[in-house]
Scaffold this active site. Structure first.
Site, PDB file in Angstrom:
ATOM      1  N   HIS A  98     -17.688  22.664  22.323  1.00 16.39           N
ATOM      2  CA  HIS A  98     -17.994  22.197  20.960  1.00 16.39           C
ATOM      3  C   HIS A  98     -19.492  22.408  20.782  1.00 16.39           C
ATOM      4  O   HIS A  98     -20.263  22.156  21.716  1.00 16.39           O
ATOM      5  CB  HIS A  98     -17.706  20.694  20.816  1.00 16.39           C
ATOM      6  N   ASN A 101      -4.790  25.342  20.491  1.00 23.23           N
ATOM      7  CA  ASN A 101      -5.190  24.396  19.431  1.00 23.23           C
ATOM      8  C   ASN A 101      -6.393  24.907  18.633  1.00 23.23           C
ATOM      9  O   ASN A 101      -7.452  24.299  18.612  1.00 23.23           O
ATOM     10  CB  ASN A 101      -5.471  23.009  20.020  1.00 23.23           C
ATOM     11  N   ALA A 121     -14.235  15.341  20.898  1.00 23.99           N
ATOM     12  CA  ALA A 121     -13.760  15.209  22.287  1.00 23.99           C
ATOM     13  C   ALA A 121     -13.698  16.578  22.947  1.00 23.99           C
ATOM     14  O   ALA A 121     -13.093  17.498  22.401  1.00 23.99           O
ATOM     15  CB  ALA A 121     -12.381  14.562  22.290  1.00 23.99           C
ATOM     16  N   HIS A 181     -10.014  26.369  26.796  1.00 25.88           N
ATOM     17  CA  HIS A 181     -10.100  26.579  25.344  1.00 25.88           C
ATOM     18  C   HIS A 181     -11.116  27.689  25.107  1.00 25.88           C
ATOM     19  O   HIS A 181     -12.291  27.521  25.466  1.00 25.88           O
ATOM     20  CB  HIS A 181     -10.550  25.294  24.649  1.00 25.88           C
ATOM     21  N   LEU A 182     -10.664  28.784  24.515  1.00 23.29           N
ATOM     22  CA  LEU A 182     -11.597  29.889  24.265  1.00 23.29           C
ATOM     23  C   LEU A 182     -12.175  29.835  22.854  1.00 23.29           C
ATOM     24  O   LEU A 182     -13.214  30.425  22.597  1.00 23.29           O
ATOM     25  CB  LEU A 182     -10.898  31.242  24.452  1.00 23.29           C
ATOM     26  N   ARG A 183     -11.449  29.161  21.944  1.00 24.08           N
ATOM     27  CA  ARG A 183     -11.845  29.110  20.523  1.00 24.08           C
ATOM     28  C   ARG A 183     -11.832  30.512  19.894  1.00 24.08           C
ATOM     29  O   ARG A 183     -11.132  31.390  20.361  1.00 24.08           O
ATOM     30  CB  ARG A 183     -13.232  28.461  20.344  1.00 24.08           C
ATOM     31  N   HIS A 218       0.026  17.544  26.848  1.00 26.12           N
ATOM     32  CA  HIS A 218      -1.093  16.608  26.734  1.00 26.12           C
ATOM     33  C   HIS A 218      -0.438  15.229  26.845  1.00 26.12           C
ATOM     34  O   HIS A 218       0.219  14.774  25.912  1.00 26.12           O
ATOM     35  CB  HIS A 218      -1.832  16.786  25.400  1.00 26.12           C
ATOM     36  N   LYS A 229       2.787  24.641  24.680  1.00 31.45           N
ATOM     37  CA  LYS A 229       1.922  23.472  24.807  1.00 31.45           C
ATOM     38  C   LYS A 229       2.298  22.450  23.745  1.00 31.45           C
ATOM     39  O   LYS A 229       2.429  22.790  22.576  1.00 31.45           O
ATOM     40  CB  LYS A 229       0.463  23.907  24.621  1.00 31.45           C
ATOM     41  N   HIS A 247      -6.130  25.866  32.401  1.00 30.67           N
ATOM     42  CA  HIS A 247      -6.270  25.140  31.119  1.00 30.67           C
ATOM     43  C   HIS A 247      -7.669  25.398  30.563  1.00 30.67           C
ATOM     44  O   HIS A 247      -8.633  24.754  30.970  1.00 30.67           O
ATOM     45  CB  HIS A 247      -6.059  23.635  31.321  1.00 30.67           C
ATOM     46  N   ASP A 282      -9.803  22.336  31.592  1.00 31.25           N
ATOM     47  CA  ASP A 282      -9.867  21.794  30.226  1.00 31.25           C
ATOM     48  C   ASP A 282     -11.271  21.985  29.650  1.00 31.25           C
ATOM     49  O   ASP A 282     -11.793  21.121  28.935  1.00 31.25           O
ATOM     50  CB  ASP A 282      -9.461  20.314  30.176  1.00 31.25           C
TER      51      ASP A 282
HETATM   52  C1  NCD Z   1      -9.835  19.558  23.844  1.00 33.55           C
HETATM   53  C2  NCD Z   1     -10.466  20.434  22.750  1.00 33.55           C
HETATM   54  O1  NCD Z   1     -11.634  20.203  22.412  1.00 33.55           O
HETATM   55  O2  NCD Z   1      -9.814  21.353  22.279  1.00 33.55           O
HETATM   56  N1  NCD Z   1     -10.555  18.319  23.926  1.00 33.55           N
HETATM   57  C3  NCD Z   1     -10.581  17.460  24.962  1.00 33.55           C
HETATM   58  O3  NCD Z   1     -11.196  16.395  24.821  1.00 33.55           O
HETATM   59  N2  NCD Z   1     -10.014  17.715  26.110  1.00 33.55           N
HETATM   60  C4  NCD Z   1      -8.366  19.361  23.570  1.00 33.55           C
HETATM   61  C5  NCD Z   1      -7.596  18.781  24.727  1.00 33.55           C
HETATM   62  O4  NCD Z   1      -7.264  19.479  25.679  1.00 33.55           O
HETATM   63  O5  NCD Z   1      -7.306  17.578  24.686  1.00 33.55           O
HETATM   64 ZN    ZN Z   2      -7.642  20.992  26.668  1.00 26.90          ZN
END
Ligand code: NCD
Ligand code: ZN
Length: 337
Positions: A245, A39, A257, A13-15, A131, A94, A11, A241
């Protein structure tokens, strides 16, 4: 010294843009496989968006197997999904409940109206990653995960018995118990939910860098996650996860978040298992259990890690005018030998 298989992170996030390049490089240093979340600001809901993102990621990738996901919502077209499966473009679907987390404004309002998609995934043996939070404006955020088990997940496992489900980034004892009790469902656990609790997050000063969804829970829940992860139980595996940011969006009036943990996540997990005398279960948590759940072969070449002397925690990874905030828990740090 610790010898382990090259870990998997199920899990991340690469953005996009500069952040993607930086984050992917960190992933390449550490992981044999990563499951990449969909996302984006414009979520990956169809083949056109997915193909563009795949090309961007694969162009920057060196040595990690990338498993892509699709953002499943009511706008997805079954014919489009079919085509993407035929062309092997994504690995899992997802689902984000509406307004549950970062970039979830295209999420699903009522999961029970998604039956045709679940039937489709079940038939095509595509895993569903969830989620797991029930979102209602009057509900306490600390209760969201528990309510999801009650309102949505119980219904899902009852009605789609052959659907392979991953309950992602679990944070409660309730989820640990639910996953143990039900078939065809496993759970991923993050570094920060294993190592932090409400006391470390907001018991003294509030730490925005630890603010994430689902929100970090109390010691009671942390203990339950720890025993699930450390036990080697095949239903629990690592999914960081890691969610970058920029600092300006974390240390501000409305904090986003997400905890960015990739840089030190393997080191933190190694130190946790080492200090708990559970290194015999490291490969299970970091590689074997996730691969077993997802029916994936893995590379079993051993990599040596040693404790680094004089480790200095680098809290920020700099970008042009800003930075990402790295998460780290332990004073001891493990590096590849
Ligand atoms: C994640 C994100 O920033 O994309 N944020 C998080 O608080 N975990 C999204 C997610 O997996 O809920
Ligand atoms: Zn996540």
């Amino acid at each position: 010294m610790l010898k382990i298989f090259r870990p998997c992170d199920f899990h991340v996030h690469l953005r996009e843009g500069q952040v993607l390049k930086h984050v992917l490089k960190e992933n390449n240093k550490n992981f044999q496989k990563i499951l990449v979340m969909p996302n984006l600001a414009k979520p990956i809901t169809n083949e056109k968006i997915l193909s563009k993102y795949r090309a961007l990621v694969l162009k920057n990738n060196r040595n990690t197997e990338i498993l892509f996901t699709i953002y499943l919502n009511q706008d997805c077209k079954i014919s489009d999904l079919k085509n993407m499966i035929k062309n092997n473009l994504f690995f899992a679907a997802k689902l984000y409940p509406l307004h549950a987390t970062t970039n979830s404004s295209s999420g699903v309002k009522d999961i029970k109206k998604m039956s045709k998609y679940f039937e489709f995934l079940e038939k095509n043996k595509i895993p569903l990653c969830l989620h797991g939070e029930h979102i209602h404006k009057d509900d306490d955020p600390y209760e969201r995960e528990r309510r999801f088990l009650e309102y949505e997940l119980s219904w899902l496992v009852k009605n789609f018995k052959n659907l392979k489900i991953t309950l992602e980034h679990i944070t409660t004892k309730d989820s640990v118990d639910f996953v143990k009790l039900n078939n065809n469902i496993a759970a991923s656990i993050t570094t920060h939910h294993l190592l932090e609790n409400t006391n470390t997050f907001l018991g003294d000063y509030l730490k925005p860098e630890l603010f994430c969804k689902p929100i970090i829970k109390s010691k009671k829940h942390q203990k339950s996650l720890l025993s699930a992860a450390l036990s080697g139980n095949s239903k629990f595996f690592f999914g960081s996860d890691s969610a970058p940011h920029l600092k300006k969006y974390k240390f501000t009036e409305s904090c986003c978040a997400g905890v960015y943990s990739t840089k030190y996540s393997v080191s933190n997990i190694l130190e946790l298992f080492y200090s708990s005398k559970k290194t015999n279960n490291l490969n299970k948590f970091l590689t074997i259990n996730g691969c077993k759940h997802y029916n994936l072969k893995f590379d079993n070449k051993l990599i040596s890690y040693v404790r680094q002397k004089d480790f200095k925690f680098q809290k920020y990874s700099k970008f042009k005018n800003d930075s990402l905030i790295n998460y780290n828990h332990f004073k001891n740090h493990w590096i590849i030998n």
